[in-house]
Write an enzyme that holds these catalytic residues in place. Sequence first.
Site, PDB file in Angstrom:
ATOM      1  N   GLU A  47       0.963   0.942  -9.212  1.00 25.22           N
ATOM      2  CA  GLU A  47       0.644   1.341  -7.838  1.00 25.22           C
ATOM      3  C   GLU A  47       1.720   2.314  -7.342  1.00 25.22           C
ATOM      4  O   GLU A  47       2.907   2.005  -7.398  1.00 25.22           O
ATOM      5  CB  GLU A  47       0.601   0.116  -6.910  1.00 25.22           C
ATOM      6  CG  GLU A  47       0.187   0.507  -5.502  1.00 25.22           C
ATOM      7  CD  GLU A  47       0.129  -0.674  -4.526  1.00 25.22           C
ATOM      8  OE1 GLU A  47       1.133  -1.397  -4.392  1.00 25.22           O
ATOM      9  OE2 GLU A  47      -0.923  -0.855  -3.893  1.00 25.22           O
TER      10      GLU A  47
ATOM     11  N   VAL B 189       6.595  -8.623  -3.833  1.00 24.28           N
ATOM     12  CA  VAL B 189       7.094  -9.517  -2.779  1.00 24.28           C
ATOM     13  C   VAL B 189       6.287 -10.820  -2.773  1.00 24.28           C
ATOM     14  O   VAL B 189       6.853 -11.916  -2.649  1.00 24.28           O
ATOM     15  CB  VAL B 189       7.037  -8.819  -1.391  1.00 24.28           C
ATOM     16  CG1 VAL B 189       7.273  -9.816  -0.264  1.00 24.28           C
ATOM     17  CG2 VAL B 189       8.069  -7.696  -1.321  1.00 24.28           C
TER      18      VAL B 189
ATOM     19  N   GLU C 151      -2.977 -10.932   0.045  1.00 30.91           N
ATOM     20  CA  GLU C 151      -3.700  -9.746  -0.433  1.00 30.91           C
ATOM     21  C   GLU C 151      -2.628  -8.725  -0.776  1.00 30.91           C
ATOM     22  O   GLU C 151      -1.798  -8.384   0.078  1.00 30.91           O
ATOM     23  CB  GLU C 151      -4.652  -9.219   0.642  1.00 30.91           C
ATOM     24  CG  GLU C 151      -5.727 -10.236   1.063  1.00 30.91           C
ATOM     25  CD  GLU C 151      -6.519 -10.833  -0.085  1.00 30.91           C
ATOM     26  OE1 GLU C 151      -6.716 -10.151  -1.105  1.00 30.91           O
ATOM     27  OE2 GLU C 151      -6.923 -12.002   0.019  1.00 30.91           O
TER      28      GLU C 151
ATOM     29  N   LYS D 216       5.971 -12.084  11.249  1.00 30.38           N
ATOM     30  CA  LYS D 216       6.989 -11.065  10.973  1.00 30.38           C
ATOM     31  C   LYS D 216       6.308  -9.789  10.476  1.00 30.38           C
ATOM     32  O   LYS D 216       5.909  -9.677   9.319  1.00 30.38           O
ATOM     33  CB  LYS D 216       7.980 -11.557   9.909  1.00 30.38           C
ATOM     34  CG  LYS D 216       9.232 -10.718   9.911  1.00 30.38           C
ATOM     35  CD  LYS D 216       9.890 -10.558   8.578  1.00 30.38           C
ATOM     36  CE  LYS D 216       9.316  -9.496   7.723  1.00 30.38           C
ATOM     37  NZ  LYS D 216       9.374  -8.121   8.233  1.00 30.38           N
TER      38      LYS D 216
ATOM     39  N   CYS E 144      -4.255   0.197   0.330  1.00 28.24           N
ATOM     40  CA  CYS E 144      -4.273  -0.626  -0.886  1.00 28.24           C
ATOM     41  C   CYS E 144      -5.499  -0.284  -1.718  1.00 28.24           C
ATOM     42  O   CYS E 144      -5.520  -0.505  -2.909  1.00 28.24           O
ATOM     43  CB  CYS E 144      -4.267  -2.093  -0.507  1.00 28.24           C
ATOM     44  SG  CYS E 144      -5.486  -2.446   0.738  1.00 28.24           S
TER      45      CYS E 144
ATOM     46  N   GLY F 290       0.748  -7.415   1.500  1.00 23.05           N
ATOM     47  CA  GLY F 290       1.879  -6.551   1.156  1.00 23.05           C
ATOM     48  C   GLY F 290       1.887  -6.343  -0.344  1.00 23.05           C
ATOM     49  O   GLY F 290       0.842  -6.446  -1.002  1.00 23.05           O
ATOM     50  N   SER F 291       3.062  -6.098  -0.893  1.00 21.79           N
ATOM     51  CA  SER F 291       3.120  -5.742  -2.308  1.00 21.79           C
ATOM     52  C   SER F 291       3.056  -6.980  -3.199  1.00 21.79           C
ATOM     53  O   SER F 291       3.444  -8.081  -2.809  1.00 21.79           O
ATOM     54  CB  SER F 291       4.408  -4.958  -2.583  1.00 21.79           C
ATOM     55  OG  SER F 291       5.521  -5.777  -2.297  1.00 21.79           O
ATOM     56  N   THR F 292       2.612  -6.755  -4.420  1.00 20.58           N
ATOM     57  CA  THR F 292       2.506  -7.823  -5.421  1.00 20.58           C
ATOM     58  C   THR F 292       3.888  -8.411  -5.713  1.00 20.58           C
ATOM     59  O   THR F 292       4.054  -9.624  -5.814  1.00 20.58           O
ATOM     60  CB  THR F 292       1.872  -7.239  -6.702  1.00 20.58           C
ATOM     61  OG1 THR F 292       0.577  -6.762  -6.349  1.00 20.58           O
ATOM     62  CG2 THR F 292       1.754  -8.256  -7.808  1.00 20.58           C
TER      63      THR F 292
HETATM   64  P1  NAD Z   1       5.901  -5.160   1.405  1.00 19.12           P
HETATM   65  O1  NAD Z   1       5.530  -6.145   0.339  1.00 19.12           O
HETATM   66  O2  NAD Z   1       7.096  -4.337   1.161  1.00 19.12           O
HETATM   67  O3  NAD Z   1       6.129  -5.937   2.791  1.00 19.12           O
HETATM   68  C1  NAD Z   1       5.177  -6.842   3.336  1.00 19.12           C
HETATM   69  C2  NAD Z   1       5.908  -7.786   4.276  1.00 19.12           C
HETATM   70  O4  NAD Z   1       6.723  -8.702   3.517  1.00 19.12           O
HETATM   71  C3  NAD Z   1       6.858  -7.072   5.228  1.00 19.12           C
HETATM   72  O5  NAD Z   1       6.757  -7.679   6.490  1.00 19.12           O
HETATM   73  C4  NAD Z   1       8.230  -7.303   4.577  1.00 19.12           C
HETATM   74  O6  NAD Z   1       9.307  -7.237   5.470  1.00 19.12           O
HETATM   75  C5  NAD Z   1       8.071  -8.705   4.029  1.00 19.12           C
HETATM   76  N1  NAD Z   1       8.993  -9.073   2.935  1.00 19.12           N
HETATM   77  C6  NAD Z   1       9.650  -8.249   2.070  1.00 19.12           C
HETATM   78  N2  NAD Z   1      10.379  -8.997   1.193  1.00 19.12           N
HETATM   79  C7  NAD Z   1      10.187 -10.304   1.504  1.00 19.12           C
HETATM   80  C8  NAD Z   1      10.638 -11.556   0.954  1.00 19.12           C
HETATM   81  N3  NAD Z   1      11.445 -11.605  -0.111  1.00 19.12           N
HETATM   82  N4  NAD Z   1      10.222 -12.713   1.544  1.00 19.12           N
HETATM   83  C9  NAD Z   1       9.382 -12.673   2.604  1.00 19.12           C
HETATM   84  N5  NAD Z   1       8.918 -11.520   3.156  1.00 19.12           N
HETATM   85  C10 NAD Z   1       9.300 -10.350   2.611  1.00 19.12           C
HETATM   86  O7  NAD Z   1       4.594  -4.252   1.677  1.00 19.12           O
HETATM   87  P2  NAD Z   1       4.456  -2.895   2.506  1.00 19.12           P
HETATM   88  O8  NAD Z   1       5.212  -1.808   1.807  1.00 19.12           O
HETATM   89  O9  NAD Z   1       4.698  -3.108   3.950  1.00 19.12           O
HETATM   90  O10 NAD Z   1       2.890  -2.607   2.329  1.00 19.12           O
HETATM   91  C11 NAD Z   1       2.364  -1.943   1.241  1.00 19.12           C
HETATM   92  C12 NAD Z   1       1.803  -2.903   0.228  1.00 19.12           C
HETATM   93  O11 NAD Z   1       0.795  -3.695   0.842  1.00 19.12           O
HETATM   94  C13 NAD Z   1       1.108  -2.187  -0.930  1.00 19.12           C
HETATM   95  O12 NAD Z   1       1.457  -2.813  -2.144  1.00 19.12           O
HETATM   96  C14 NAD Z   1      -0.373  -2.374  -0.620  1.00 19.12           C
HETATM   97  O13 NAD Z   1      -1.225  -2.325  -1.753  1.00 19.12           O
HETATM   98  C15 NAD Z   1      -0.372  -3.716   0.031  1.00 19.12           C
HETATM   99  N6  NAD Z   1      -1.565  -3.905   0.870  1.00 19.12           N
HETATM  100  C16 NAD Z   1      -2.561  -4.693   0.385  1.00 19.12           C
HETATM  101  C17 NAD Z   1      -3.722  -4.882   1.125  1.00 19.12           C
HETATM  102  C18 NAD Z   1      -4.835  -5.756   0.606  1.00 19.12           C
HETATM  103  O14 NAD Z   1      -5.709  -6.105   1.389  1.00 19.12           O
HETATM  104  N7  NAD Z   1      -4.837  -6.100  -0.673  1.00 19.12           N
HETATM  105  C19 NAD Z   1      -3.842  -4.258   2.364  1.00 19.12           C
HETATM  106  C20 NAD Z   1      -2.793  -3.476   2.842  1.00 19.12           C
HETATM  107  C21 NAD Z   1      -1.650  -3.310   2.081  1.00 19.12           C
END
Ligand code: NAD
Length: 543
Positions: free
Chosen positions: A425, A269, A293, A212, A327, A265-267
């Site tokens: 962040e 979530v 991550e 997804k 990130c 994604g985000s911490t």
């Molecule tokens: P996000 O957490 O909003 O979304 C990530 C994914 O999770 C999306 O596909 C989203 O639809 C899905 N999601 C949202 N809520 C959910 C739930 N309750 N259950 C299951 N899935 C859910 O992140 P974003 O805004 O797309 O990306 C930015 C974030 O990603 C920033 O916090 C950034 O630091 C992080 N990031 C980290 C790295 C790393 O390697 N550490 C790399 C890239 C991005």
Amino acid sequence: MPKGSFKVPIAENEPVYSYAPGSNERSRLKKSLEEMQSALTDIPMQVGGMEVRTNDQREIFPPHELDRVLGHYYMGDASHVELAIDAALSVRPKWQALSWHQRAAIFLRAADLITGPYRAKINAATMLGQSKTVHQSEIDAACELADFLRFNVQFMAEIYDQQPFSTKNVWNKMEQRPLEGFVYALTPFNFTSISGNLPSAPALMGNVVVWKPATTQLYSANIIMEIFRAAGLPEGVINMITVPGPVGGKVMSQHPDFVGVHFTGSTEVFKKIWKAIGDNVAIHNTYPKIVGETGGKDFIIAHKSAHVKKLVTALTRGAFEYQGQKCSAASRAYLPNNLWKDIKDLLLQDIKTIKMGSPEDFTNFMNAVIDKPAFEKITGYIDRAKKSDECEILAGGGYDRSKGYFIEPTVILTSNPKYESMQEEIFGPVLTIYVYDKNKYNETLTLLDETSPYALTGAVFSQDRFAIELASRKLVNAAGNFYINDKPTGAVVGQQPFGGARASGTNDKSGSMLNLLRWISPRAIKENFNPPEDYKYSFMEER
Ligand code: NAD
């Protein structure tokens, strides 16, 4: 099954093209940009080789040009997650039985397609859909994605090569089984490469995957699926669905055959996902692997001996490239008062020259932030800083969403090292600076280490080896990727395996062997050529 111990090609990092005026790659890319915008792209879900559409059709537009439509996708619901899980599980026996070198060939071929015939297309899609400059797209969508695929094949072969030792009459073997169920891949908007790596790494190790992507990255995600198909990936091995995050998360965590989540994604979530998995532990046939991550609050600390020009370039590139939506982006800086005036002058000079606008204009260094929620979150931080007695806006601070989500590169100077923008962040083009007494370097390292819950990337600038040594030691847990005299962004697959600890993730280092180890379950096999024929041991004899 192979009749030979095949060696895979040695992986090499894909060279980054320059796109300089007059270059072939530049004209191919411009043509792709034109072609892609001349037709609307239809992006259905892709499940078991079928295209799935719903009545809930939604538009995709460039973040920098809100009145232009690039295409549309279809929002699904829980039934589509179930459908994708069923499709994945039904192909699982065949995929698991396939020889590993066939899997390797598919993903090596995909890498060649990305760097060859699809290079311009995947770059154009990333530039338009995620608002990236050509350079940011090239290092991400073309080079890093191909690197992930090629290096992962090499790491897989190295893992398979690691075998236990055997003794006289006994042959010991280690078999790396794929997991017994489906893996769920959840990817963020900001990197096309991560989007391709998260589903393909488990699939390469023999797993079946439901993927997804973030809807804001779908325009390029669709091309990744096209490439995987063209490379010969069997239907159902990776299934791409577009459902609301929490809907997918619920179905995933409540399924008995769920065996792992590959998340970036985000911490916030990730913590929700971890909790949902824990709440359902009694349901699962296998303890699921949880790989995530997550966010960062990445730092640069300069010692009083730092080289000012190099430091300022690292600040400008580290904080503002891709609008700070990495990130790893430098978002807090600790700078010594002896250098502050020079740093400030040069940094402000740099920022004055930054051009912002559409990525189609190659003279722009910055483009738009990804969407309205991101725009509102980032400008909220800027507005609060404008009102705070503890902050001064040194540069930028302006924003405008009349045409696209544009936010100026912004520098906040704070007198409070624990001010919110030193800790949280923001994920936008905002750098907060705290100027410290040059004689309090040691104390400032402690302050830095204790300021934010994150520990993803960080950098020290110094020309003094003792200062570098001290920072390396005191900040040992403050960053999973630590840089000396370099910006904290731009990790390269195979060279700086990426990931952080504390609130920044499980640190499973994507693009390394460590990550692939999470997607297998080893079986140790012992064969005895001379088993005993009597249960009694010699110590049991009387004499
Ligand atoms: P996000 O957490 O909003 O979304 C990530 C994914 O999770 C999306 O596909 C989203 O639809 C899905 N999601 C949202 N809520 C959910 C739930 N309750 N259950 C299951 N899935 C859910 O992140 P974003 O805004 O797309 O990306 C930015 C974030 O990603 C920033 O916090 C950034 O630091 C992080 N990031 C980290 C790295 C790393 O390697 N550490 C790399 C890239 C991005």
